[in-house]
Design a protein around this motif. Sequence first.
Motif, PDB file in Angstrom:
ATOM      1  N   ASP A   1      -2.407 -37.051 -63.636  1.00  0.00           N
ATOM      2  CA  ASP A   1      -3.862 -36.437 -62.913  1.00  0.00           C
ATOM      3  C   ASP A   1      -4.658 -35.749 -63.032  1.00  0.00           C
ATOM      4  OD1 ASP A   1      -4.392 -34.741 -60.210  1.00  0.00           O
ATOM      5  OD2 ASP A   1      -3.546 -32.967 -61.073  1.00  0.00           O
ATOM      6  N   SER A   2      -5.813 -36.339 -62.639  1.00  0.00           N
ATOM      7  CA  SER A   2      -6.830 -35.637 -63.254  1.00  0.00           C
ATOM      8  C   SER A   2      -7.541 -34.402 -63.260  1.00  0.00           C
ATOM      9  CB  SER A   2      -8.208 -36.732 -62.891  1.00  0.00           C
ATOM     10  OG  SER A   2      -8.031 -36.609 -60.755  1.00  0.00           O
ATOM     11  N   LYS A   3      -7.193 -33.599 -61.616  1.00  0.00           N
ATOM     12  CA  LYS A   3      -7.098 -31.926 -61.245  1.00  0.00           C
ATOM     13  C   LYS A   3      -6.482 -31.422 -62.408  1.00  0.00           C
ATOM     14  CE  LYS A   3      -7.619 -32.969 -56.584  1.00  0.00           C
ATOM     15  NZ  LYS A   3      -7.682 -32.244 -55.178  1.00  0.00           N
ATOM     16  N   THR A   4      -4.838 -31.291 -62.761  1.00  0.00           N
ATOM     17  CA  THR A   4      -4.469 -30.622 -64.209  1.00  0.00           C
ATOM     18  C   THR A   4      -3.844 -31.411 -65.198  1.00  0.00           C
ATOM     19  OG1 THR A   4      -2.472 -31.726 -63.224  1.00  0.00           O
ATOM     20  CG2 THR A   4      -3.390 -29.704 -61.553  1.00  0.00           C
ATOM     21  N   GLY A   5      -4.282 -32.675 -65.367  1.00  0.00           N
ATOM     22  CA  GLY A   5      -3.568 -33.127 -66.993  1.00  0.00           C
ATOM     23  C   GLY A   5      -2.194 -33.646 -66.664  1.00  0.00           C
ATOM     24  N   LYS A   6      -1.834 -33.358 -65.671  1.00  0.00           N
ATOM     25  CA  LYS A   6      -0.460 -33.315 -66.146  1.00  0.00           C
ATOM     26  C   LYS A   6       0.502 -34.770 -65.323  1.00  0.00           C
ATOM     27  CE  LYS A   6       1.262 -29.266 -64.379  1.00  0.00           C
ATOM     28  NZ  LYS A   6       1.851 -27.470 -63.487  1.00  0.00           N
ATOM     29  N   LYS A   7       1.099 -35.460 -66.006  1.00  0.00           N
ATOM     30  CA  LYS A   7       1.240 -36.572 -65.327  1.00  0.00           C
ATOM     31  C   LYS A   7       2.502 -36.914 -64.865  1.00  0.00           C
ATOM     32  CE  LYS A   7       2.408 -40.722 -68.448  1.00  0.00           C
ATOM     33  NZ  LYS A   7       1.560 -41.754 -67.782  1.00  0.00           N
ATOM     34  N   LEU A   8       1.923 -37.601 -63.660  1.00  0.00           N
ATOM     35  CA  LEU A   8       2.682 -38.233 -62.341  1.00  0.00           C
ATOM     36  C   LEU A   8       2.954 -39.630 -62.149  1.00  0.00           C
ATOM     37  CD1 LEU A   8       0.759 -36.507 -59.882  1.00  0.00           C
ATOM     38  CD2 LEU A   8       2.494 -35.547 -61.127  1.00  0.00           C
ATOM     39  N   PRO A   9       4.447 -40.215 -61.925  1.00  0.00           N
ATOM     40  CA  PRO A   9       5.296 -41.691 -61.483  1.00  0.00           C
ATOM     41  C   PRO A   9       3.807 -41.925 -61.234  1.00  0.00           C
ATOM     42  CG  PRO A   9       5.804 -39.748 -60.920  1.00  0.00           C
ATOM     43  CD  PRO A   9       5.235 -39.275 -60.713  1.00  0.00           C
ATOM     44  N   TYR A  10       3.709 -43.892 -61.586  1.00  0.00           N
ATOM     45  CA  TYR A  10       2.390 -44.693 -61.274  1.00  0.00           C
ATOM     46  C   TYR A  10       1.871 -44.762 -59.344  1.00  0.00           C
ATOM     47  CZ  TYR A  10       5.729 -47.929 -60.631  1.00  0.00           C
ATOM     48  OH  TYR A  10       6.605 -48.537 -60.053  1.00  0.00           O
ATOM     49  N   TRP A  11       3.609 -44.414 -59.197  1.00  0.00           N
ATOM     50  CA  TRP A  11       3.437 -45.413 -58.023  1.00  0.00           C
ATOM     51  C   TRP A  11       2.828 -44.010 -56.821  1.00  0.00           C
ATOM     52  CZ3 TRP A  11       5.942 -41.342 -54.856  1.00  0.00           C
ATOM     53  CH2 TRP A  11       7.103 -40.514 -55.542  1.00  0.00           C
ATOM     54  N   VAL A  12       2.245 -42.910 -57.467  1.00  0.00           N
ATOM     55  CA  VAL A  12       1.883 -41.990 -56.599  1.00  0.00           C
ATOM     56  C   VAL A  12       0.613 -42.159 -55.831  1.00  0.00           C
ATOM     57  CG1 VAL A  12       1.125 -39.485 -56.299  1.00  0.00           C
ATOM     58  CG2 VAL A  12       3.274 -40.189 -57.442  1.00  0.00           C
ATOM     59  N   THR A  13       0.173 -42.947 -56.958  1.00  0.00           N
ATOM     60  CA  THR A  13      -1.135 -43.287 -55.976  1.00  0.00           C
ATOM     61  C   THR A  13      -1.010 -44.427 -55.284  1.00  0.00           C
ATOM     62  OG1 THR A  13      -2.004 -45.067 -58.070  1.00  0.00           O
ATOM     63  CG2 THR A  13      -2.842 -43.086 -58.678  1.00  0.00           C
ATOM     64  N   GLN A  14       0.021 -45.140 -54.628  1.00  0.00           N
ATOM     65  CA  GLN A  14       0.098 -46.106 -53.876  1.00  0.00           C
ATOM     66  C   GLN A  14       0.628 -45.434 -52.699  1.00  0.00           C
ATOM     67  OE1 GLN A  14       2.624 -48.335 -56.114  1.00  0.00           O
ATOM     68  NE2 GLN A  14       1.835 -48.594 -57.663  1.00  0.00           N
ATOM     69  N   ILE A  15       0.697 -44.053 -52.830  1.00  0.00           N
ATOM     70  CA  ILE A  15       1.794 -43.859 -51.528  1.00  0.00           C
ATOM     71  C   ILE A  15       0.197 -43.823 -50.353  1.00  0.00           C
ATOM     72  CG2 ILE A  15       2.456 -41.765 -50.572  1.00  0.00           C
ATOM     73  CD1 ILE A  15       3.697 -41.180 -52.943  1.00  0.00           C
ATOM     74  N   GLY A  16       1.032 -44.738 -48.934  1.00  0.00           N
ATOM     75  CA  GLY A  16      -0.407 -44.535 -47.993  1.00  0.00           C
ATOM     76  C   GLY A  16       0.210 -44.895 -46.985  1.00  0.00           C
ATOM     77  N   SER A  17      -0.240 -43.882 -45.767  1.00  0.00           N
ATOM     78  CA  SER A  17       0.343 -44.094 -44.434  1.00  0.00           C
ATOM     79  C   SER A  17      -0.731 -43.999 -43.545  1.00  0.00           C
ATOM     80  CB  SER A  17       1.653 -43.059 -44.492  1.00  0.00           C
ATOM     81  OG  SER A  17       1.911 -43.390 -43.210  1.00  0.00           O
ATOM     82  N   PHE A  18      -0.515 -43.822 -42.068  1.00  0.00           N
ATOM     83  CA  PHE A  18      -1.352 -43.178 -41.022  1.00  0.00           C
ATOM     84  C   PHE A  18      -0.443 -42.221 -40.328  1.00  0.00           C
ATOM     85  CE2 PHE A  18      -1.867 -47.844 -41.102  1.00  0.00           C
ATOM     86  CZ  PHE A  18      -3.989 -47.558 -40.626  1.00  0.00           C
ATOM     87  N   SER A  19       0.298 -41.862 -40.954  1.00  0.00           N
ATOM     88  CA  SER A  19       1.084 -40.254 -40.002  1.00  0.00           C
ATOM     89  C   SER A  19       1.098 -39.526 -42.026  1.00  0.00           C
ATOM     90  CB  SER A  19       2.382 -40.982 -40.059  1.00  0.00           C
ATOM     91  OG  SER A  19       3.174 -39.891 -39.736  1.00  0.00           O
ATOM     92  N   LYS A  20       0.570 -38.356 -41.617  1.00  0.00           N
ATOM     93  CA  LYS A  20       0.786 -37.023 -43.067  1.00  0.00           C
ATOM     94  C   LYS A  20       2.139 -36.556 -42.914  1.00  0.00           C
ATOM     95  CE  LYS A  20      -1.082 -32.729 -43.826  1.00  0.00           C
ATOM     96  NZ  LYS A  20      -1.830 -31.300 -43.914  1.00  0.00           N
ATOM     97  N   SER A  21       2.425 -36.849 -41.499  1.00  0.00           N
ATOM     98  CA  SER A  21       4.597 -36.506 -42.233  1.00  0.00           C
ATOM     99  C   SER A  21       5.138 -37.422 -42.685  1.00  0.00           C
ATOM    100  CB  SER A  21       5.081 -36.180 -40.888  1.00  0.00           C
ATOM    101  OG  SER A  21       4.912 -37.508 -39.971  1.00  0.00           O
ATOM    102  N   THR A  22       4.711 -38.921 -42.866  1.00  0.00           N
ATOM    103  CA  THR A  22       5.747 -39.401 -43.972  1.00  0.00           C
ATOM    104  C   THR A  22       4.917 -39.225 -45.223  1.00  0.00           C
ATOM    105  OG1 THR A  22       5.255 -41.359 -41.916  1.00  0.00           O
ATOM    106  CG2 THR A  22       5.231 -42.553 -44.521  1.00  0.00           C
ATOM    107  N   MET A  23       3.984 -39.253 -45.030  1.00  0.00           N
ATOM    108  CA  MET A  23       3.283 -38.758 -46.704  1.00  0.00           C
ATOM    109  C   MET A  23       3.833 -37.281 -47.405  1.00  0.00           C
ATOM    110  SD  MET A  23       0.909 -40.820 -47.799  1.00  0.00           S
ATOM    111  CE  MET A  23       0.000 -40.111 -48.903  1.00  0.00           C
TER     112      MET A  23
END
Length: 128
Positions: A1-23
Amino acid sequence: DSKTGKKLPYWVTQIGSFSKSTMTKPMHANVFKENGLNISDYIVAVDVKTITVTELLADHDILFLMIDTEGLDCDIVRAIPNKELAPRFLLFERKHCKEGDAVKHLKSLGFVTQRSGSENMFAYKEDT
């Protein structure tokens, strides 16, 4: 994560949806929570030019249509206006929706449906 320097799983950047509730479902949000982060801080709304399902089908001779819209698949299937404009073959993700309505609609258009794996539905026009 560029904001905090914490390592998140690679797939986090691949999450996308037209629905905030899905996200913000627990399966996504918990990964952030486990790292002391709030998923809502990372959701960005983007305006996207769209067309209707009818416009897409009327403007293109589509043989095979695959739909994967993270929660809106059945809405798109139900928007297919008639048999004449419908593609011959259709594959959509059914795990986020009540498939009964979509299947009923497809059958009314002359489609045969069958499950494809644990998450998908395959459909084809009966006369194909």
